[in-house]
Design an enzyme around this catalytic site. Structure first.
Site, PDB file in Angstrom:
ATOM      1  N   GLU A 112      14.156  15.492 -11.079  1.00 28.97           N
ATOM      2  CA  GLU A 112      15.472  14.910 -11.310  1.00 28.97           C
ATOM      3  C   GLU A 112      16.609  15.746 -10.758  1.00 28.97           C
ATOM      4  O   GLU A 112      17.726  15.244 -10.609  1.00 28.97           O
ATOM      5  CB  GLU A 112      15.633  14.662 -12.812  1.00 28.97           C
ATOM      6  CG  GLU A 112      14.605  13.635 -13.279  1.00 28.97           C
ATOM      7  CD  GLU A 112      14.440  13.528 -14.774  1.00 28.97           C
ATOM      8  OE1 GLU A 112      14.771  14.508 -15.461  1.00 28.97           O
ATOM      9  OE2 GLU A 112      14.002  12.487 -15.250  1.00 28.97           O
ATOM     10  N   GLN A 119       6.362   4.325 -18.915  1.00 30.99           N
ATOM     11  CA  GLN A 119       6.376   5.754 -18.659  1.00 30.99           C
ATOM     12  C   GLN A 119       5.872   6.538 -19.874  1.00 30.99           C
ATOM     13  O   GLN A 119       5.709   7.739 -19.796  1.00 30.99           O
ATOM     14  CB  GLN A 119       7.800   6.214 -18.307  1.00 30.99           C
ATOM     15  CG  GLN A 119       8.357   5.571 -17.031  1.00 30.99           C
ATOM     16  CD  GLN A 119       9.780   5.961 -16.703  1.00 30.99           C
ATOM     17  OE1 GLN A 119      10.574   5.107 -16.365  1.00 30.99           O
ATOM     18  NE2 GLN A 119      10.123   7.241 -16.780  1.00 30.99           N
ATOM     19  N   ARG A 121      16.673   8.964 -13.894  1.00 33.10           N
ATOM     20  CA  ARG A 121      16.271  10.149 -13.135  1.00 33.10           C
ATOM     21  C   ARG A 121      17.047  11.382 -13.585  1.00 33.10           C
ATOM     22  O   ARG A 121      17.553  12.159 -12.773  1.00 33.10           O
ATOM     23  CB  ARG A 121      16.448   9.914 -11.633  1.00 33.10           C
ATOM     24  CG  ARG A 121      15.512  10.812 -10.825  1.00 33.10           C
ATOM     25  CD  ARG A 121      15.377  10.443  -9.382  1.00 33.10           C
ATOM     26  NE  ARG A 121      14.429  11.363  -8.775  1.00 33.10           N
ATOM     27  CZ  ARG A 121      13.683  11.094  -7.722  1.00 33.10           C
ATOM     28  NH1 ARG A 121      13.763   9.928  -7.127  1.00 33.10           N
ATOM     29  NH2 ARG A 121      12.849  11.987  -7.241  1.00 33.10           N
ATOM     30  N   CYS A 122      17.182  11.521 -14.912  1.00 31.40           N
ATOM     31  CA  CYS A 122      17.769  12.745 -15.431  1.00 31.40           C
ATOM     32  C   CYS A 122      17.350  12.906 -16.881  1.00 31.40           C
ATOM     33  O   CYS A 122      16.873  11.983 -17.507  1.00 31.40           O
ATOM     34  CB  CYS A 122      19.288  12.747 -15.316  1.00 31.40           C
ATOM     35  SG  CYS A 122      20.154  11.811 -16.568  1.00 31.40           S
TER      36      CYS A 122
END
Lengths: 191, 792
Positions: free
Chosen positions: B743, B226, B373-374
C-alpha cells in the site's frame, strides 16, 4: 417498464469455431460471445466492466483481430475462427507471450491477463517489432489494476524478440531442403 | 549469513531464496486461463440472482409489486426487505460496530442504487429481465448530499436509529489545548481545507458469490473475500447458521484493494435464495453495482493547520475532519479506531504536540469508507500532512526537501513515540530522502525549473516523504467484530521433504503462493518450488483476519517464520537421533543440521523429514508439522521518499508526469520482483487518484461515475514509466524484519503528484487544488490566478 416482452429469448444453436474445435452452443440471440464461451467451459475469458472498457474479455477473430467478446453477440461470431487464451498455450507449452508475462512479472491478480495476452498477440501479428509507445497504444483498450503496465510493456517486448528470433530461425531452416519449417529442425525430430 | 539471526536477516548472498526475485508459482495457471475465480463456479441446478436498485437517493417505499417479475419464464422467486424482516434477516452488522446496514430496503431507500429486491432465475438474462419488471412505488424525498448540510440535522436520515441525528460519532486524539496554545504562539501558521475525494478501489473482478446448501444442510459459500474467516463468523452471526455448518471459500481473487473486505447485502440475499429455493445461487455484480453500492473510499474533508518557527521547525499540527460515511456506517475499521489509523497524520516529522479530531455524518450516498489500498485512512492522513508540509514550505519560501529534513524523526530516535500515540518501530527518513534526491538529480532539476520559470514555463517537482502504519494489529488494541487481529500459519512437511503451507490470509494478486513458500524455504532449507501454499478455504486454513491493510507480511508472514522455526526445533530432535548426538549439540548452519564443532557430521532437512516419518527416534513425536497464531507486539511503519516531476501546459491545464521516482523502505525484502510490481501498481493507482478518479454526486444525489466510462482507470497510455529503488531498515520486532509494502505507493504518491503540480503553479500564487487534478480544474485555477494577478 422496459420492452422485455419484445425480446426474443428463443434459444438457437450457434456453431462456433474456437481454438480449432467446433462448438455447438445453445444461445439466445442476445447472448454475448463472452458468456457463450464461458458457458462452454472456456473460463479464461473474463468479464470486468459491461461497457467495453476493460478488455478482460478480448479474444481473437480470425487470428489477428482482437475483439471484446462482451460487445459482440455469439451469433455474430459464427463463421469466424475464434482464439481464446486457452488456445494460446497450456501450462506445459507456454506461448512466448505467456512465458514473457511470467518472466517479467507482467501479471498479479491474473484477471486482466487473458485479454491482455490476446490483444498483445494481435499486435505482434501486425507489428512484430513495436516501440514501447506502440505497445502502450495498442494495449490501451485493456485495463490492468495491479501492474501499472510497466512490466506488461517489458513482457510484450520480450515476446516480440523471441517471436522474431523464432521466425528468423524458421525462415533460415526453410532454406535447407528436407527441413520441417514448422519446427525448424531436420526430419521433424523436435526435442 | 546465518538465518538464525532474526531481524537482521537481510537477504545476503547465501540465502536460499529470501531477497531473490523468484518467479511466481501461481502464474502458469493465470496465464493459461486456468485461474479459478468465483464466476468460474458452475454447479448443477444453479440459479442466478439479480438485484433491483433504487433510482432515487432518498425515498419512501409505498409498495412493491412482484407479479410481473414472477411471470418471467424461469424466475423462481423475488425477495424484498419486508420478506427479510419476517425472517429476521433484514439488517447486517457493519464491521465497524457502530451501525447496521439494510440488506434490502425496509420502508425507505437512503442512497441511489440501494438494493431493494433480489430476483432468482434459471438464467442470468431472465434474472435481469425480471429485475427490470419489479414494480416499486417510490415517494421521493429531498436528498441530503453534503455532510455540511447533513450536520445541521434539518432532515434526520436514519429514523431507524435511537439517536435522532445524522452525526455518527466524534473521534479525537492528542492534546487539544496544548496544540491550540502552541499554534497561538507559532511564528508562522498555515491552514488549508484539503479534500480527499470519494473514490472506489474498483478491482477488475467485480464482487460475487455462489451459495450452496448441501444435502446435510451445510452452507458452502464461494465468495470474493479478502477475509474468508471473518466472513464465516459474520455469516453465522447474521443468519444464525452454526459456524461449523458454514464453509467459506475464497478462490482466486481478481484484485481487492479493500473493496472485498466488507460483507455486502448481495451475499446475504444469495444465501437466503439458496436456502429457500434449495438449490445453488450465483450472484456476480455488474460494474455499475460495484461502483455504486460496494465500499467506496475516502470522502474526508480535512482542515489542516500547521504551526512553525520562521526557520521551518514545526511546532504543532491540528487536523479537523468532516467525514462523509454515506447512508450506513459501513466503514471497515478496527472497532477501537473509528477513524482508522488517521493518527499517523503527524507523518515522518517531530511534532512536539498535535491534535486530530473527526466527526462522521450520514448522507444519502452509498455506504462504505473502506481502506482502499491503505491501512485504514492512512492515505488520507499521509496526503493531509504531505500536502500540508508543502503548503508550509511555500509560505516560508523554503525548499520542501529542506523543510522535511529539518523536521524528520532522526534515525537514532527510534523507537519513536509520536504526538498522537503511535510508537514508530524503525526508519531512516533522511537517508531514504537523500537517496531519492541523488537518484533523481534534484539539484539539477531545480536549476532546470528556474530556467523554465524565467521563460514562463510551468515545471514542478513534488516530494512526499511519507510514513505508514500497517500490520494490524496487536490484540490489546485491534479487533474486528471483537475478533482480535492476529493471524496464523500452519506448515506440514511431507516425508519426501515437500510440504503444504496454510495461512489465515488471502492473496488477491500479491503473490502469497510464492513469498510464503520463500519464507518457509529459507527457514527450513527446503525447495520453495515444492512447498504448496493454500489459503482461503475456512475448512482447511487456520483462522486469520485476512489480507488488507498491508497486514499479510507483518502478521501472517511473521506467523509463518515462527511456525517454521517450531518445525525446525522439532526436526532438531530427529536430527540429533540421526547424528547420534544430544539435541543441544545440534546446530543449524547453512540450511542443514550439524553436530557442533563437527561440520562433516550433518543431515539435511529433507533427510530429517523422511526420518520424522520412518525413524523419528525414541521419545520423539513422529511427523513434522507446526501451527502458530501470531499476535504482533506492534505495528510496522514502512516509509518512503517519492519525487514527481511534472510539466503543466498553462493553455490547456494538461499535466505531464515526466518522471516519478519511488524509494521505498519496507524493511526486509522477501521477493524484490514482487515488491517492485506492487510499487508499480500502487503508484498507478495513486496517479489515478491524483488525476482521474472520483465518485462525485450531483445535487439530486445521482452517482455521476457509475461505470468505467465515467470512473476513469488509467490505461497503458496514461500510466507513467516508474523509477524505483529501496533502502532497507528492518522492523526490530518482526521475525524476519519485514514491514509490508503493497500500500505504500498508493499512500505516498498522491501527495507527490499534487505537490508537483502546485510547485509548478507556485509562481501564480496557487496553493492548493483538490484532487483529481483534471485538466479543467488545473486550467481554471491557472485562469483564476492570472485574472487575479491582472486585476491587482
Amino acid at each position: 417498464m422496459t420492452a422485455t416482452d419484445t425480446t426474443d429469448t428463443t434459444l438457437r444453436t450457434v456453431t462456433l469455431n474456437v481454438n480449432g474445435q467446433t462448438l455447438h452452443q445453445q444461445v439466445e440471440p442476445r447472448t454475448l460471445l463472452a458468456y457463450a464461451l464461458r458457458d462452454a467451459g472456456l473460463k479464461g475469458t473474463h468479464v470486468g466492466c459491461d461497457t467495453s472498457s476493460c478488455g478482460c474479455c478480448v479474444v481473437l477473430l480470425d487470428g489477428d483481430t482482437p475483439a471484446k467478446s462482451c460487445t459482440m453477440f455469439a451469433v455474430q461470431a459464427e463463421g469466424h475462427q475464434i482464439t481464446t487464451v486457452e488456445g494460446l498455450g497450456g501450462p506445459g507449452n507456454l506461448h512466448p507471450l505467456q512465458q514473457a508475462f511470467w518472466d517479467q512479472h507482467g501479471l498479479q491478480c491474473g484477471y486482466c491477463t487473458p485479454g491482455m495476452l490476446m490483444t498483445a498477440k494481435a499486435m505482434l501479428e501486425h507489428n512484430p517489432d513495436p516501440t514501447d509507445q506502440e505497445v502502450r497504444e495498442f494495449l490501451s483498450g485493456n485495463l490492468c489494476r495491479c501492474t501499472g503496465y510497466n512490466n506488461i510493456v517489458k513482457a510484450v517486448q520480450q515476446a516480440a524478440r523471441v517471436m522474431r528470433d523464432e521466425a528468423q530461425a524458421q525462415a533460415l531452416a526453410g532454406m535447407v531442403p528436407g527441413t520441417d519449417p514448422s519446427t525448424g529442425t531436420a526430419g521433424g525430430g523436435a526435442q | 549469513m546465518s538465518i538464525e539471526t532474526d531481524a537482521t536477516n537481510n537477504a545476503g548472498p547465501q540465502t536460499l531464496t529470501m531477497g531473490k526475485g523468484m518467479k511466481r508459482k501461481e502464474d502458469p495457471r493465470f496465464l493459461t486461463g486456468n485461474g479459478n475465480y468465483v464466476d468460474d463456479m458452475r454447479l448443477p441446478g444453479m440459479l442466478y440472482m439479480a438485484i433491483v436498485h433504487s433510482p432515487y437517493p432518498h425515498a419512501n417505499i409505498k409498495g412493491i409489486d412482484k407479479a410481473a417479475a414472477l411471470a418471467v419464464p424461469g424466475v423462481k422467486a423475488v425477495i424484498t426487505g419486508e420478506d427479510l424482516v419476517a425472517a429476521s434477516l433484514a439488517w447486517l452488522p457493519t464491521f465497524h460496530g457502530f451501525d447496521k446496514q439494510m440488506v434490502l430496503a425496509v420502508g425507505k431507500v437512503l442512497f441511489q442504487h440501494q438494493e431493494v429486491a433480489a430476483v432468482f432465475a434459471e438464467t442470468r438474462e431472465a434474472a435481469r429481465d425480471a429485475a427490470e419488471l419489479v414494480d416499486v412505488d417510490y415517494e421521493p424525498l429531498d436528498p441530503v448530499i453534503s455532510p455540511f448540510d447533513s450536520m445541521k440535522d434539518e432532515v434526520i436520515l436514519r429514523d431507524d436509529r435511537e439517536d435522532k441525528t445524522n452525526h455518527i460519532y466524534h473521534w479525537d486524539s492528542g492534546d487539544r489545548d496544548g496544540t491550540q496554545a502552541a499554534l497561538d504562539d507559532s511564528e508562522v501558521v498555515v491552514t488549508e481545507r484539503i479534500y480527499a475525494p470519494r473514490c472506489h478501489p474498483a478491482p477488475l473482478e467485480p464482487c460475487g458469490c455462489v451459495a450452496q446448501f448441501d444435502a446435510m444442510g451445510r452452507l458452502h459459500f464461494w465468495v470474493t473475500s479478502q477475509a474468508p474467516h471473518v466472513y464465516r463468523t459474520a455469516i453465522s452471526l447474521v443468519t444464525g447458521i452454526p459456524e461449523d455448518k458454514i464453509r467459506v471459500i475464497s478462490p482466486d481473487i481478481g484484485g481487492g484493494f479493500g473493496n472485498k473486505v466488507p460483507v455486502y447485502p448481495g451475499y446475504v440475499c444469495a444465501i437466503v435464495g439458496a436456502l429457500i429455493l434449495k438449490t445453488p445461487v450465483k450472484w456476480i455484480e455488474t460494474r455499475t453495482e460495484n461502483l455504486t453500492t460496494t465500499g467506496f473510499a475516502r470522502d474526508y474533508h480535512m482542515d489542516v493547520t500547521i504551526g512553525a518557527k520562521k526557520d521551518g521547525t514545526v511546532t504543532a499540527l491540528k487536523v479537523k475532519t468532516v467525514a462523509d460515511h454515506g447512508a450506513f456506517d459501513a466503514a471497515a475499521d478496527p472497532s477501537k479506531y473509528p477513524a482508522g489509523m488517521f493518527g499517523v497524520v503527524t507523518g515522518s516529522y517531530q511534532f512536539p504536540v498535535a491534535f486530530a479530531e473527526l466527526d462522521a455524518y450520514f448522507t444519502n450516498k452509498a455506504p462504505g469508507g473502506v481502506a482502499y489500498r491503505c491501512s485504514f485512512r492512512v492515505t488520507e492522513a499521509s496526503y493531509a500532512i504531505e500536502r500540508g508540509m508543502d503548503i508550509l514550505a511555500q509560505k516560508l519560501t523554503m525548499d520542501p526537501a529542506e523543510l522535511r529534513r529539518k523536521n524528520f524523526v532522526r534515525k537514532d530516535q527510534f523507537p519513536y513515540d509520536s504526538a498522537l500515540g503511535f510508537t514508530y518501530d524503525s526508519g531512516d527518513y533522511e537517508g531514504t530522502m537523500d537517496k531519492a534526491l541523488n537518484q533523481i538529480g534534484y539539484a539539477e532539476l531545480r536549476r532546470e525549473q528556474a530556467e523554465k520559470r524565467a521563460r514562463g514555463e510551468y515545471m514542478g517537482i513534488g516530494i512526499s516523504t511519507f510514513t505508514e502504519v500497517v500490520g494490524a494489529g496487536p490484540s490489546k488494541h485491534f479487533d474486528i467484530l471483537g475478533i482480535k487481529m492476529f493471524d496464523s500459519a500452519e506448515i506440514r512437511i511431507h516425508p519426501t521433504g515437500t510440504g503444504i503451507i496454510r495461512t489465515g490470509t488471502k492473496s488477491q494478486g500479491q503473490g502469497h503462493e510464492t513469498t510464503w513458500a520463500q519464507i518457509v524455504a529459507e527457514e527450513l532449507g527446503l525447495d520453495p518450488q515444492n512447498l504448496l501454499v493454500e489459503e482461503g478455504d475456512t475448512d482447511t486454513a487456520p483462522y486469520g483476519l485476512g489480507t488488507y491493510a498491508s497486514r499479510s507480511t507483518p502478521v501472517a508472514g511473521a506467523a509463518l517464520a515462527l511456525a517454521a522455526r517450531r518445525v525446525r526445533e522439532k526436526a532438531r530432535k530427529v536430527a540429533a537421533h540421526l547424528l547420534e548426538a544430544a539435541a543441544e549439540d545440534i546446530e543449524w548452519v547453512d540450511h542443514k543440521f550439524q553436530v557442533m564443532g563437527a561440520p562433516s557430521r550433518s543431515v539435511t532437512m529433507k533427510e530429517v523429514a523422511f526420518a520424522a516419518y520412518t525413524n523419528p527416534g525414541e521419545g520423539n513425536e513422529p511427523g513434522l508439522e507446526a501451527s502458530l497464531y501470531y499476535d504482533p507486539p506492534n505495528m510496522t511503519f514502512p516509509h518512503g521518499a517519492y519525487i514527481a516531476v511534472v510539466d503543466v501546459d498553462a493553455e490547456t491545464g494538461e499535466v505531464k508526469v515526466r518522471r516519478f521516482l519511488a524509494i521505498d523502505d519496507c524493511g526486509t525484502v522477501i521477493n524484490p520482483m514482487i515488491v517492485e510490481g506492487q510499487v508499480h501498481g500502487g503508484l498507478t493507482e495513486g496517479f489515478a487518484i491524483a488525476f482521474m478518479q472520483e465518485i462525485p454526486y450531483d445535487e439530486q444525489g445521482n452517482n455521476m461515475a457509475p461505470n468505467f466510462m465515467e470512473y476513469l482507470i488509467p490505461t497503458s497510455v496514461e500510466a507513467p514509466v516508474w523509477e524505483t529503488g529501496s533502502t532497507v531498515t528492518p522492523s526490530p520486532h518482526h521475525p524476519i524484519g519485514a514491514k509490508g509494502v503493497g500500500e505504500s505507493p498508493n499512500v505516498g504518491s498522491p501527495a507527490a503528484f499534487v505537490n508537483a503540480v502546485m510547485d509548478a503553479l507556485a509562481p501564480l500564487g496557487v496553493t492548493h487544488i483538490d484532487m483529481p487534478l483534471t485538466r479543467e480544474k488545473v486550467w481554471r485555477a491557472i485562469r483564476d490566478a492570472q485574472a487575479a494577478a491582472a486585476s491587482d
